[in-house]
Design a protein around this motif. Sequence first.
Motif, PDB file in Angstrom:
ATOM      1  N   GLU B  93      46.222  54.317 -47.421  1.00 57.74           N
ATOM      2  CA  GLU B  93      44.916  53.933 -47.953  1.00 57.74           C
ATOM      3  C   GLU B  93      43.949  55.110 -48.005  1.00 57.74           C
ATOM      4  O   GLU B  93      44.085  56.063 -47.231  1.00 57.74           O
ATOM      5  CB  GLU B  93      44.294  52.846 -47.055  1.00 57.74           C
ATOM      6  CG  GLU B  93      45.105  51.569 -46.933  1.00 57.74           C
ATOM      7  CD  GLU B  93      45.161  50.761 -48.218  1.00 57.74           C
ATOM      8  OE1 GLU B  93      44.325  51.027 -49.119  1.00 57.74           O
ATOM      9  OE2 GLU B  93      46.028  49.887 -48.329  1.00 57.74           O
ATOM     10  N   PRO B  94      42.926  55.039 -48.879  1.00 54.04           N
ATOM     11  CA  PRO B  94      41.909  56.091 -48.920  1.00 54.04           C
ATOM     12  C   PRO B  94      41.264  56.337 -47.551  1.00 54.04           C
ATOM     13  O   PRO B  94      40.910  57.471 -47.218  1.00 54.04           O
ATOM     14  CB  PRO B  94      40.879  55.550 -49.903  1.00 54.04           C
ATOM     15  CG  PRO B  94      41.650  54.655 -50.803  1.00 54.04           C
ATOM     16  CD  PRO B  94      42.707  54.037 -49.941  1.00 54.04           C
ATOM     17  N   LEU B  95      41.145  55.292 -46.736  1.00 54.13           N
ATOM     18  CA  LEU B  95      40.548  55.447 -45.408  1.00 54.13           C
ATOM     19  C   LEU B  95      41.362  56.405 -44.528  1.00 54.13           C
ATOM     20  O   LEU B  95      40.816  57.068 -43.653  1.00 54.13           O
ATOM     21  CB  LEU B  95      40.447  54.094 -44.710  1.00 54.13           C
ATOM     22  CG  LEU B  95      39.256  53.224 -45.088  1.00 54.13           C
ATOM     23  CD1 LEU B  95      39.387  51.848 -44.452  1.00 54.13           C
ATOM     24  CD2 LEU B  95      37.946  53.885 -44.664  1.00 54.13           C
ATOM     25  N   ASP B  96      42.676  56.476 -44.771  1.00 51.61           N
ATOM     26  CA  ASP B  96      43.522  57.372 -43.996  1.00 51.61           C
ATOM     27  C   ASP B  96      43.220  58.830 -44.340  1.00 51.61           C
ATOM     28  O   ASP B  96      43.313  59.716 -43.499  1.00 51.61           O
ATOM     29  CB  ASP B  96      45.006  57.059 -44.236  1.00 51.61           C
ATOM     30  CG  ASP B  96      45.349  55.613 -43.868  1.00 51.61           C
ATOM     31  OD1 ASP B  96      44.703  55.092 -42.933  1.00 51.61           O
ATOM     32  OD2 ASP B  96      46.221  55.027 -44.514  1.00 51.61           O
ATOM     33  N   VAL B  97      42.858  59.074 -45.609  1.00 54.47           N
ATOM     34  CA  VAL B  97      42.457  60.427 -46.011  1.00 54.47           C
ATOM     35  C   VAL B  97      41.204  60.816 -45.230  1.00 54.47           C
ATOM     36  O   VAL B  97      41.111  61.907 -44.662  1.00 54.47           O
ATOM     37  CB  VAL B  97      42.174  60.504 -47.535  1.00 54.47           C
ATOM     38  CG1 VAL B  97      41.602  61.868 -47.906  1.00 54.47           C
ATOM     39  CG2 VAL B  97      43.432  60.214 -48.328  1.00 54.47           C
ATOM     40  N   LEU B  98      40.244  59.885 -45.166  1.00 56.34           N
ATOM     41  CA  LEU B  98      39.008  60.127 -44.424  1.00 56.34           C
ATOM     42  C   LEU B  98      39.302  60.481 -42.971  1.00 56.34           C
ATOM     43  O   LEU B  98      38.717  61.401 -42.404  1.00 56.34           O
ATOM     44  CB  LEU B  98      38.117  58.885 -44.448  1.00 56.34           C
ATOM     45  CG  LEU B  98      37.202  58.700 -45.642  1.00 56.34           C
ATOM     46  CD1 LEU B  98      36.319  57.478 -45.424  1.00 56.34           C
ATOM     47  CD2 LEU B  98      36.338  59.956 -45.826  1.00 56.34           C
ATOM     48  N   ALA B  99      40.246  59.738 -42.362  1.00 56.23           N
ATOM     49  CA  ALA B  99      40.581  59.974 -40.959  1.00 56.23           C
ATOM     50  C   ALA B  99      41.084  61.405 -40.767  1.00 56.23           C
ATOM     51  O   ALA B  99      40.703  62.075 -39.801  1.00 56.23           O
ATOM     52  CB  ALA B  99      41.634  58.972 -40.488  1.00 56.23           C
ATOM     53  N   GLU B 101      40.533  64.017 -42.896  1.00 52.36           N
ATOM     54  CA  GLU B 101      39.491  64.967 -43.285  1.00 52.36           C
ATOM     55  C   GLU B 101      38.455  65.124 -42.167  1.00 52.36           C
ATOM     56  O   GLU B 101      37.874  66.180 -41.991  1.00 52.36           O
ATOM     57  CB  GLU B 101      38.813  64.522 -44.583  1.00 52.36           C
ATOM     58  CG  GLU B 101      39.675  64.755 -45.807  1.00 52.36           C
ATOM     59  CD  GLU B 101      40.098  66.215 -45.976  1.00 52.36           C
ATOM     60  OE1 GLU B 101      39.245  67.054 -46.286  1.00 52.36           O
ATOM     61  OE2 GLU B 101      41.295  66.517 -45.759  1.00 52.36           O
ATOM     62  N   ARG B 102      38.256  64.061 -41.418  1.00 48.85           N
ATOM     63  CA  ARG B 102      37.287  64.099 -40.325  1.00 48.85           C
ATOM     64  C   ARG B 102      37.707  65.129 -39.273  1.00 48.85           C
ATOM     65  O   ARG B 102      36.864  65.808 -38.709  1.00 48.85           O
ATOM     66  CB  ARG B 102      37.154  62.709 -39.694  1.00 48.85           C
ATOM     67  CG  ARG B 102      35.731  62.352 -39.335  1.00 48.85           C
ATOM     68  CD  ARG B 102      35.653  60.949 -38.760  1.00 48.85           C
ATOM     69  NE  ARG B 102      35.788  59.914 -39.762  1.00 48.85           N
ATOM     70  CZ  ARG B 102      36.596  58.853 -39.653  1.00 48.85           C
ATOM     71  NH1 ARG B 102      37.349  58.706 -38.588  1.00 48.85           N
ATOM     72  NH2 ARG B 102      36.647  57.949 -40.603  1.00 48.85           N
ATOM     73  N   ILE B 103      39.026  65.252 -39.011  1.00 51.04           N
ATOM     74  CA  ILE B 103      39.438  66.222 -37.996  1.00 51.04           C
ATOM     75  C   ILE B 103      39.534  67.625 -38.588  1.00 51.04           C
ATOM     76  O   ILE B 103      39.534  68.607 -37.862  1.00 51.04           O
ATOM     77  CB  ILE B 103      40.765  65.828 -37.291  1.00 51.04           C
ATOM     78  CG1 ILE B 103      41.887  65.665 -38.303  1.00 51.04           C
ATOM     79  CG2 ILE B 103      40.582  64.594 -36.438  1.00 51.04           C
ATOM     80  CD1 ILE B 103      43.261  65.517 -37.654  1.00 51.04           C
ATOM     81  N   GLY B 104      39.611  67.728 -39.907  1.00 52.69           N
ATOM     82  CA  GLY B 104      39.511  69.030 -40.575  1.00 52.69           C
ATOM     83  C   GLY B 104      40.623  70.026 -40.287  1.00 52.69           C
ATOM     84  O   GLY B 104      40.472  71.213 -40.510  1.00 52.69           O
ATOM     85  N   VAL B 105      41.743  69.567 -39.793  1.00 53.44           N
ATOM     86  CA  VAL B 105      42.837  70.478 -39.431  1.00 53.44           C
ATOM     87  C   VAL B 105      43.806  70.661 -40.590  1.00 53.44           C
ATOM     88  O   VAL B 105      44.347  71.740 -40.810  1.00 53.44           O
ATOM     89  CB  VAL B 105      43.596  69.933 -38.187  1.00 53.44           C
ATOM     90  CG1 VAL B 105      44.791  70.804 -37.843  1.00 53.44           C
ATOM     91  CG2 VAL B 105      42.639  69.850 -37.005  1.00 53.44           C
ATOM     92  N   TYR B 106      43.978  69.594 -41.349  1.00 50.16           N
ATOM     93  CA  TYR B 106      44.945  69.628 -42.441  1.00 50.16           C
ATOM     94  C   TYR B 106      44.323  70.279 -43.675  1.00 50.16           C
ATOM     95  O   TYR B 106      43.231  69.921 -44.092  1.00 50.16           O
ATOM     96  CB  TYR B 106      45.399  68.197 -42.740  1.00 50.16           C
ATOM     97  CG  TYR B 106      46.361  68.100 -43.892  1.00 50.16           C
ATOM     98  CD1 TYR B 106      47.640  68.626 -43.788  1.00 50.16           C
ATOM     99  CD2 TYR B 106      45.984  67.502 -45.096  1.00 50.16           C
ATOM    100  CE1 TYR B 106      48.528  68.548 -44.845  1.00 50.16           C
ATOM    101  CE2 TYR B 106      46.865  67.410 -46.159  1.00 50.16           C
ATOM    102  CZ  TYR B 106      48.139  67.941 -46.027  1.00 50.16           C
ATOM    103  OH  TYR B 106      49.008  67.873 -47.081  1.00 50.16           O
ATOM    104  N   ARG B 107      45.040  71.258 -44.260  1.00 52.83           N
ATOM    105  CA  ARG B 107      44.472  71.998 -45.375  1.00 52.83           C
ATOM    106  C   ARG B 107      45.215  71.761 -46.693  1.00 52.83           C
ATOM    107  O   ARG B 107      44.956  72.419 -47.688  1.00 52.83           O
ATOM    108  CB  ARG B 107      44.483  73.516 -45.064  1.00 52.83           C
ATOM    109  CG  ARG B 107      43.661  73.927 -43.849  1.00 52.83           C
ATOM    110  CD  ARG B 107      42.190  73.611 -44.012  1.00 52.83           C
ATOM    111  NE  ARG B 107      41.619  74.228 -45.220  1.00 52.83           N
ATOM    112  CZ  ARG B 107      40.571  73.727 -45.879  1.00 52.83           C
ATOM    113  NH1 ARG B 107      39.991  72.631 -45.463  1.00 52.83           N
ATOM    114  NH2 ARG B 107      40.106  74.335 -46.956  1.00 52.83           N
ATOM    115  N   GLY B 108      46.185  70.876 -46.697  1.00 55.71           N
ATOM    116  CA  GLY B 108      46.952  70.635 -47.926  1.00 55.71           C
ATOM    117  C   GLY B 108      46.346  69.536 -48.780  1.00 55.71           C
ATOM    118  O   GLY B 108      45.168  69.205 -48.643  1.00 55.71           O
TER     119      GLY B 108
END
Lengths: 257, 204
Positions: B93-99, B101-108
Amino acid sequence: MRGRDRLYRTEAVILRRSDFGEADRLLTLFTARYGKRRVLAKGARKTTSRRAGHVELFNRAELQLATGRNLDIVTDAQIVDAYKRLHEELPRLSYAYYVAELLDKLTGDDEENPPLYNLVVDTLHTLDTIPAAALDLVARFFELHMLNLLGYRPNLFNCTSCQTPLTEAADRWSAAGGGMLCPVCAGLEPHALPISLPAFKALRFLQREPLAATEQLQRLSEPLRQEIERVLRATLRPILERDLKSVEFLDAVRFAS
Amino acid sequence: MPTGVEHLTVEPIARLIEEFNKLPGIGPKTASRLTFYLLRANEEQAGALAQAILEVKEKTLYCSRCHNIATSDPCNICNNPHREQSAVMVVEEPLDVLAFERIGVYRGLYHVLHGAISPVEGINPDDLKIKELLARVKVEPINEVIVATNPTTEGRATQHYIARELIPTGVKVTALAQGLPVGGDLEYADEVTLERALENRREV
């Protein structure tokens, strides 16, 4: 004391699960003692939930429940069998979905049926452990024996219509009557399905032998298995009065590989 | 829907209560409370809410590449040249993207499926954005697909299905690790989680 009546324990299989409220899950259980029952697992969607892992779909678990106003609430859960291979391999999982949906559609709430519970647990265990080539036969066994336990036992030894003992000459199946027809009665029923002698014998074997023996039928040819599937599906259709949703996924997994 | 306020002659109030009542998790009592709060709030606040509701429908769309909810197509993440183009994370879900992005570790990059396989609910692979993912893997310079579906039966079914479809393309398919949650209590862990935690143990 009222408090004593509010808590009860039962073993159950988790048949269905849906999200409820903020972080809860609504579970459809098939229990040993109370038949099918819908209950609430509070907080089961949080990653820190102590119960979530125990109440995953198709798990067999020992549960403690508290009587609620509308729905009973899961207060404690402990896995009895997590059926690990079943969860890891798509073909096994797709059959589990099918078995669960069939059971859900054919049973009502709170209808106690301990033999049916044992059949469900045996079926899931077998789907988890049997060689993959025999998975469809386990589903056939389940269909046949579930019909039996719900009072629709297919006639495989006597004619469905006139009760005369069947011989090897019988080659027609009545989907509406749910069983074999003798050659005389077959002539009177225009909608009877043709059935081959090997399929007739395989059905007899499945009805008579225990689930563990199903493995011995592994060498049955694909057309023969499809014939048995067609006959049982035609028998289930008038009872179900609808198509099962999980069949589409079953076919997607089976025919894509 | 009966809201218990049919006796109200002030039609706009009854209408707003009815609208709030249609929202998930909001019953007739909460609906009335929200309505009377807005009635007393100043013009500006009520206007801002009305505007925000309109804009959420007017100004959002689905990114044609990752299928996330966005304000532009391609979305800000897909359009960002600093994001690694070689990794795609698949989420339900789009909410999982938010989760993430909030931690900001994943750059892909991401790929949103809009659900998980659930045969009993009639949600099959064709109802999800799986074909679109396959198409992306074929044309984009993707080296790794990280399947980050939920650790549920449905999520894992989806994960296995995606892996089966992607492996012939030669792309590396990985899944998120499973184990014990931070702040959890070991003795309450179920056997599946414990076993995975042990399998995925690491040197400290």
